[in-house]
Design a protein around this motif. Structure first.
Motif, mmCIF file in Angstrom:
data_model
loop_
_atom_site.group_PDB
_atom_site.id
_atom_site.type_symbol
_atom_site.label_atom_id
_atom_site.label_comp_id
_atom_site.label_asym_id
_atom_site.label_seq_id
_atom_site.Cartn_x
_atom_site.Cartn_y
_atom_site.Cartn_z
ATOM 1 N N THR A 180 22.227 -9.778 8.952
ATOM 2 C CA THR A 180 22.769 -11.296 7.877
ATOM 3 C C THR A 180 23.347 -10.655 6.282
ATOM 4 O OG1 THR A 180 20.642 -11.401 7.492
ATOM 5 C CG2 THR A 180 21.380 -13.033 9.221
ATOM 6 N N ALA A 181 23.750 -11.416 5.368
ATOM 7 C CA ALA A 181 25.143 -11.315 4.608
ATOM 8 C C ALA A 181 23.397 -10.309 3.732
ATOM 9 C CB ALA A 181 26.008 -11.650 3.892
ATOM 10 N N ASN A 182 22.127 -11.954 3.295
ATOM 11 C CA ASN A 182 21.488 -12.174 2.570
ATOM 12 C C ASN A 182 20.490 -10.611 2.732
ATOM 13 O OD1 ASN A 182 22.669 -14.079 0.963
ATOM 14 N ND2 ASN A 182 20.914 -14.446 0.201
ATOM 15 N N ALA A 183 20.418 -10.181 3.988
ATOM 16 C CA ALA A 183 19.010 -9.261 4.242
ATOM 17 C C ALA A 183 19.166 -7.875 3.024
ATOM 18 C CB ALA A 183 19.209 -8.284 5.796
ATOM 19 N N TYR A 211 29.602 -8.798 9.099
ATOM 20 C CA TYR A 211 28.184 -9.727 9.362
ATOM 21 C C TYR A 211 28.093 -10.240 11.161
ATOM 22 C CZ TYR A 211 27.734 -8.528 4.224
ATOM 23 O OH TYR A 211 27.896 -7.823 3.225
ATOM 24 N N GLY A 212 27.409 -9.250 11.909
ATOM 25 C CA GLY A 212 26.993 -10.377 12.616
ATOM 26 C C GLY A 212 25.724 -11.296 13.104
ATOM 27 N N ASP A 213 25.169 -11.483 11.345
ATOM 28 C CA ASP A 213 24.117 -12.389 11.110
ATOM 29 C C ASP A 213 23.381 -12.108 12.124
ATOM 30 O OD1 ASP A 213 26.290 -15.449 10.933
ATOM 31 O OD2 ASP A 213 25.645 -13.776 9.706
ATOM 32 N N ASP A 214 22.778 -10.589 13.083
ATOM 33 C CA ASP A 214 21.839 -10.542 14.257
ATOM 34 C C ASP A 214 22.034 -11.491 14.979
ATOM 35 O OD1 ASP A 214 18.707 -9.168 12.382
ATOM 36 O OD2 ASP A 214 20.457 -8.065 13.283
ATOM 37 N N LEU C 154 30.622 -19.225 -0.808
ATOM 38 C CA LEU C 154 30.071 -18.304 -1.531
ATOM 39 C C LEU C 154 30.360 -17.425 -0.578
ATOM 40 C CD1 LEU C 154 26.637 -19.850 -2.868
ATOM 41 C CD2 LEU C 154 28.410 -18.383 -3.282
ATOM 42 N N GLY C 155 30.837 -16.965 0.472
ATOM 43 C CA GLY C 155 30.745 -16.356 1.739
ATOM 44 C C GLY C 155 29.012 -16.268 2.441
ATOM 45 N N THR C 156 28.300 -15.805 2.744
ATOM 46 C CA THR C 156 26.849 -15.946 3.142
ATOM 47 C C THR C 156 26.334 -14.642 2.299
ATOM 48 O OG1 THR C 156 27.842 -13.094 4.236
ATOM 49 C CG2 THR C 156 27.386 -15.394 5.717
ATOM 50 N N THR C 157 26.513 -14.956 0.985
ATOM 51 C CA THR C 157 25.195 -14.489 0.057
ATOM 52 C C THR C 157 24.912 -15.925 -0.152
ATOM 53 O OG1 THR C 157 27.197 -14.467 -1.826
ATOM 54 C CG2 THR C 157 26.338 -12.188 -0.460
ATOM 55 N N ALA C 158 24.150 -15.597 -0.958
ATOM 56 C CA ALA C 158 23.258 -17.118 -2.331
ATOM 57 C C ALA C 158 22.733 -16.729 -3.562
ATOM 58 C CB ALA C 158 21.700 -17.264 -1.045
ATOM 59 N N VAL C 159 23.223 -17.671 -3.669
ATOM 60 C CA VAL C 159 22.256 -17.725 -5.210
ATOM 61 C C VAL C 159 21.897 -17.743 -5.672
ATOM 62 C CG1 VAL C 159 22.867 -18.507 -8.106
ATOM 63 C CG2 VAL C 159 25.489 -18.153 -5.792
ATOM 64 N N THR C 160 20.062 -16.728 -5.806
ATOM 65 C CA THR C 160 19.239 -16.879 -6.029
ATOM 66 C C THR C 160 18.345 -17.382 -7.347
ATOM 67 O OG1 THR C 160 18.499 -15.052 -5.254
ATOM 68 C CG2 THR C 160 18.659 -16.948 -3.762
#
Lengths: 349, 341, 341
Positions: A180-183, A211-214, C154-160
């Protein structure tokens, strides 16, 4: 319809509703004064109820790590549990962490989907007396007591880059299939890999990170898309066990088998088939069971007050021996290990 | 006195062609061709590599099955939001059958999957037809329930590719004359469904029920029965899709099929099936399914970040229904003009 | 005694049920009773339930659902539906995140996010009232479109990274109690909506539209304008819920709150609002949201897994709607037993 008369009933109904809501509210108000700190079990008698909160359910990697944790917890007589969302989203973990805080567990072992999103929930847990250990994927250091790192980020990044360089002759296009993109861990490793590539492998070009998002199906489809979009692609690195097994499965039945190298982090059981038929030459990992085992012992040490997570603290971790807490509250498990055709038969996880 | 001339062969041909050209479905076909051509121009591998061609035909076929079933239900002025969960349950059941009954013939697994899906559809249909509750609500509930059962059953286990026989998995990628087997199955179902809806009485009655349930009831059509059957068929097709899903992807976890329902509804709507029931064809839904999937694949090649896919799909759905509405307005205006002549 | 026998018309009082019976035996009261029962049973049998921290988490968790349920009730009473609420919330969340990240002060970014929400609602409203499309289809399309825009931005990022003050405020509590401050906002909005719906002409117009849009139109109610306003309100409140969620979790992501629309609709229907339109009360909806939230919270504390909780939610939804239907059917049979032969 007789609106006119209905409205009277409605009004009375609304009044009754308000009355009940006030009653509910009053319960909440009346029960105040009790600080959440006292809500949990008293810390006099060590509360060894430790719950593992991996990134998501249905992931073979976490199944193994959590089993390792379970083994450890059984050894020292605690209570084990595992809770996680079905999908690896940051806010998904928060509701479980909240529930566990309410239930007054002794310790949490968390693999975070995002370095900051679950911070507040973790800090609320710590305020309530719960000890927080992160493993595999960290959060910001202020939100947890200890982080169990499977290996140094540099070591993990380097071994995968070395493997792919070896397999494609140190030149050509490669892509990365991540989770996942944030991991936290994924992004840390990817950054280190990029640095390693720029410094040591100038002829290798990283064309894209997908990203395959697991998620198995997503990873499968993303692999197919990668191969179609970049006809010159020579290698794929997938630093996630879900990604590498999905990519291997796609490669096995496609015309790129043997022509496009695949490596990354995978579990022997999932990858055995592909290594034996040549789809994958070699990949790396550590022993996730050991990771969970160590995390459980670290939690126990924290709960019993043996350590506080400062650098220099030492604790004992069952059959793994003694460990010392390093900088930033990090504990290192060991080095990554390379699996290939010769040794893959020796492992069962 | 106007003389009525018998339509000549050329007239019939021309009017047939004209009908074809004006058909909603042709527009979709055109859009599909344009997308494929654009992507292929950018990257010939899209169509001209073995894998590319196979994937182009193969992946959408699962959505095709679900979209066809969904179209049948939508034509009767209902909707089935639980198809994604049904697919997931069926896929998991397929895996479990192979694990718990080693050696079970593949054809038996197919049949059980279809039957299972049919039963799940029956639950939906019974509640909708007998309890007279809007399908939106019922299938919303069963979406939750079926998915919950799936997760409760699977726990954190999942079916791995190694659990299923190689011959079954081979179905997922096997080809007959360059056309994937799964696509053939899907197309066969499509042909049967299309023929049935157009040429069989029961099929045409579905359109009547969707256009005006009250009138259909007064006319004496067996509304309850037909709606029930529509839901059963939709569920059965979702069950079949689940079996195919296991064959194609090999790994099944408890989240398989999540979100499929909206894609199926989207495919049907884009393909010209009016959400209000009573019009549209399964061919359109099938084309819509292909268009959706192909766009997903083509976008990255055309340089659009794949994060924008969802937005494109949404815009397409809205565009499709706006287009339908404009066409319907134009048609009713023409009919009014013809009448007022 | 008068000689002129006035036509003896029965007054409402003669055949109506007494007020207390009408209140207590109504649909909304049933939900309330269920809620109280759940609270009592849970407090007794589930460890840690009757603690203030449970109440805090419960209210924080259901705050977005409560918020969105308010305009959703009005929308459903007019006979329409809005499936795009979760996507609008996500879009607002992403807007807040990206603007704040690029330097805009949080307050201004939040304002812009609210405007974005209202615009999104206006798009829905426009397509439904001006172009005349069915709301189910439109909001399915905008569900995909808005979600797609959110993910695309945002794509898959997060603004935190958000201002500490607002983050703390989002989770703060009223004084020393366990009740989150956001409840004040919800309570104020709930009172406003309740007054509008039950005590103003606008509100009565909403009921009238739900019962028969045509009749409402001919009695002078501005049907199109009313619906448009409701959809804009829906978008606005969804944006507010999205902003709250973002601040509470300190995470702006494109795929925040996926599936929220189902939870909202389930709660609204559970609370007695009829999916056909024309009937419902906000009090019942509040009870419905609280019931689902409390049940979920109690089950989670009792270590019941979330999939089982979903099964319960789905079953509740179906049971509530089917029971309404069944009761109506029984009522019809009882009140006119000799009519239909």
């Amino acid at each position: 319809m007789l609106f006119h008369n209905h409205s009277r009933a409605r009004r009375a109904g609304a009044a009754a509703a308000l009355a009940v809501s006030f009653a509910l509210v009053a319960t909440g108000c009346a029960a105040t004064g009790e600080e959440p700190g006292e809500g949990g079990e008293g810390s006099g008698d060590a509360n060894l109820a430790i719950t593992f909160v991996p990134k998501n359910l249905g992931n073979a990697y976490f199944d193994t790590s959590d089993k390792g944790g379970e083994t450890a917890i059984k050894e020292f007589g605690g209570t084990y549990d595992e809770q996680a969302p079905a999908e690896g989203t940051p806010d998904g973990q928060v509701s479980f962490i909240n529930t566990l805080t309410q239930q007054g567990v002794g310790g949490l072992a968390v693999s975070a989907n995002d370095p900051t999103a679950i911070c507040d929930a973790l800090n609320e847990a710590r305020d309530a007396g719960v000890k927080v250990v992160t493993f595999d994927s960290d959060t910001d250091p202020e939100c947890r007591d200890i982080f169990i790192n499977q290996a140094t980020g540099e070591g993990i990044a380097k071994i995968q880059v070395d493997l792919i360089a070896e397999q494609i002759g140190d030149e050509g296009q490669i892509a990365i299939l991540s989770a996942t993109a944030n991991a936290t861990n994924q992004n840390a490793w990817i950054d280190l890999m990029k640095a390693d590539l720029t410094a040591n492998h100038p002829s290798i070009e990283l064309v894209e990170v997908v990203y395959g998002d697991d998620d198995d199906q997503t990873s499968f489809d993303k692999t197919a898309a990668l191969l179609q979009t970049y006809p010159e692609l020579k290698g794929i690195i997938s630093p996630t066990t879900v990604g590498i097994s999905a990519a291997a499965r796609y490669l096995q039945t496609s015309e790129y088998k043997g022509k496009v190298a695949l490596t990354g982090l995978g579990t022997p059981n999932q990858m055995r088939d592909y290594v034996e038929d040549g789809t994958v030459t070699a990949f790396a990992l550590w022993n996730p069971a050991d990771l969970g085992y160590l995390a459980a012992y670290a939690a126990k040490a924290l709960i019993e007050g043996e350590i506080t997570g400062k650098a220099g603290d030492k604790f004992e971790a069952g059959k793994l021996g003694d460990y010392e807490v390093g900088e930033n509250g990090t504990v290192l498990l060991g080095e990554p290990y390379t699996f290939n055709k010769e040794n893959i038969g020796d492992f069962d996880f | 006195m106007t003389t009525i001339t018998a339509p000549t062969a050329t007239n019939r041909l021309l009017s047939g062609l004209g009908g074809f050209a004006k058909a909603r479905e042709t527009g979709i076909l055109l859009a599909l061709v344009i997308v494929v051509v654009a992507a292929t121009v950018k990257n010939p591998n899209f169509v001209f590599s073995n894998d590319g061609f196979r994937d182009l035909l193969l992946s959408p076929s699962i959505l095709l099955l679900v979209a066809v079933g969904q179209a049948i239900v939508i034509i009767t002025r209902n909707v089935d939001l639980s198809v994604g969960s049904t697919l997931g349950l069926s896929a998991y059941l397929t895996g479990r059958l192979f694990i718990d009954f080693p050696g079970i013939p593949i054809i038996a697994v197919f049949l059980i999957g279809i039957l299972f899906g049919g039963v799940l559809g029956l639950v939906n249909g019974a509640l909708v037809a007998f309890a007279r509750v809007p399908a939106l609500v019922i299938t919303l509930g069963t979406l939750y329930i079926y998915r919950g059962i799936n997760v409760a059953w699977a726990g954190s286990d999942r079916i791995n590719a190694s659990d299923m026989p190689k011959s079954f998995l081979a179905l997922g990628t096997a080809q007959v004359l360059f056309i994937p087997v799964l696509t053939l199955i899907a197309v066969a179902v499509l042909l049967v469904a299309g023929w049935y809806l157009r040429n069989q009485r029961a099929g045409r009655e579905l359109y009547a029920i969707g256009s005006d349930p009250g009138a259909a009831h007064l006319y004496g059509l067996k509304v309850t029965q037909r709606v029930l059957v529509a839901f059963v068929v939709c569920g059965a097709l979702a069950g079949l899709a689940g079996v195919l899903y296991s064959a194609r992807y090999g790994t099944v976890n408890s989240q398989a099929g999540s979100g499929f329902e909206l894609e199926a509804v989207g495919a049907a709507v884009i393909g010209g099936v009016a959400i209000f029931g009573g019009s549209g064809t399964v061919w359109g839904a099938a084309l819509g399914a292909y268009l959706l999937f192909t766009i997903n694949r083509a976008l990255p090649i055309l340089g659009v970040q794949d994060f924008w896919q969802r937005a494109v799909v949404g815009a397409l759905i809205i565009g499709a229904i706006v287009l339908d509405r404009l066409l319907a307005l134009r048609q009713s205006r023409k009919l009014v003009e013809a009448r007022d002549h | 005694m008068t000689q002129v026998a006035a036509p003896t018309s029965r007054t409402y009082r003669d055949y109506a049920q007494p007020l207390w019976r009408r209140i207590l035996v109504s649909r909304e009261s049933a939900v309330f009773v269920a809620l109280i029962l759940v609270i009592i049973v849970a407090s007794v049998s589930v460890k840690h339930f009757a603690t203030p921290i449970t109440l805090t988490y419960l209210l924080l968790d259901i705050a977005p659902i409560l918020l969105i349920a308010l305009p959703m009730t009005l929308v459903i009473i007019t006979g329409e539906i809005d499936l795009s609420v979760a996507s609008v919330a996500a879009l607002a969340s992403v807007t807040l995140g990206t603007l704040h990240q690029s330097g805009m002060p949080l307050e201004l970014a939040a304002l812009v996010a609210l405007v974005v929400g209202a615009l999104a609602g206006a798009i829905n409203g426009f397509l439904i009232t001006v172009v005349g499309l069915p709301s189910l289809a439109v909001t399915i399309g905008t569900l995909a479109l808005f979600r797609g825009l959110a993910v695309g931005l945002l794509g898959t990022t997060a603004v935190t990274d958000f201002t500490e003050f607002w983050k703390v405020l989002a989770k703060s509590k009223i004084g020393a109690s366990a009740i989150p401050s956001v409840v004040i906002v919800i309570a104020v909005l709930a009172v406003i909506f309740a007054i509008v719906l039950h005590f103003t002409r606008f509100g009565r117009g909403i009921f009238a539209i739900g019962l028969s849009a045509e009749a409402a139109h001919f009695s002078g109610i501005q049907v199109e304008r009313t619906k448009f306003i409701l959809f804009v309100l829906s978008g606005l409140v969804s944006a507010l819920a999205g902003i709250f969620y973002t601040l509470r979790f300190s995470s702006a992501r494109g795929d925040n709150q996926t599936g929220l629309e189902l939870a909202v609709i389930a709660a609204v229907l559970l609370g007695g609002v009829s999916i056909f339109g024309g009937r419902g009360a906000l009090a019942g909806v509040l009870a419905g949201v609280l019931l689902i939230g409390t049940l979920g919270s109690a089950l989670r504390l009792a270590s019941v897994t979330s999939d089982v909780i979903n099964i319960v939610t789905g079953s509740l939804l179906i049971a509530s709607v089917v029971s309404t239907s069944v009761l109506a059917w029984i009522h019809k049979k009882r009140s006119a037993p000799n009519h239909n032969k």
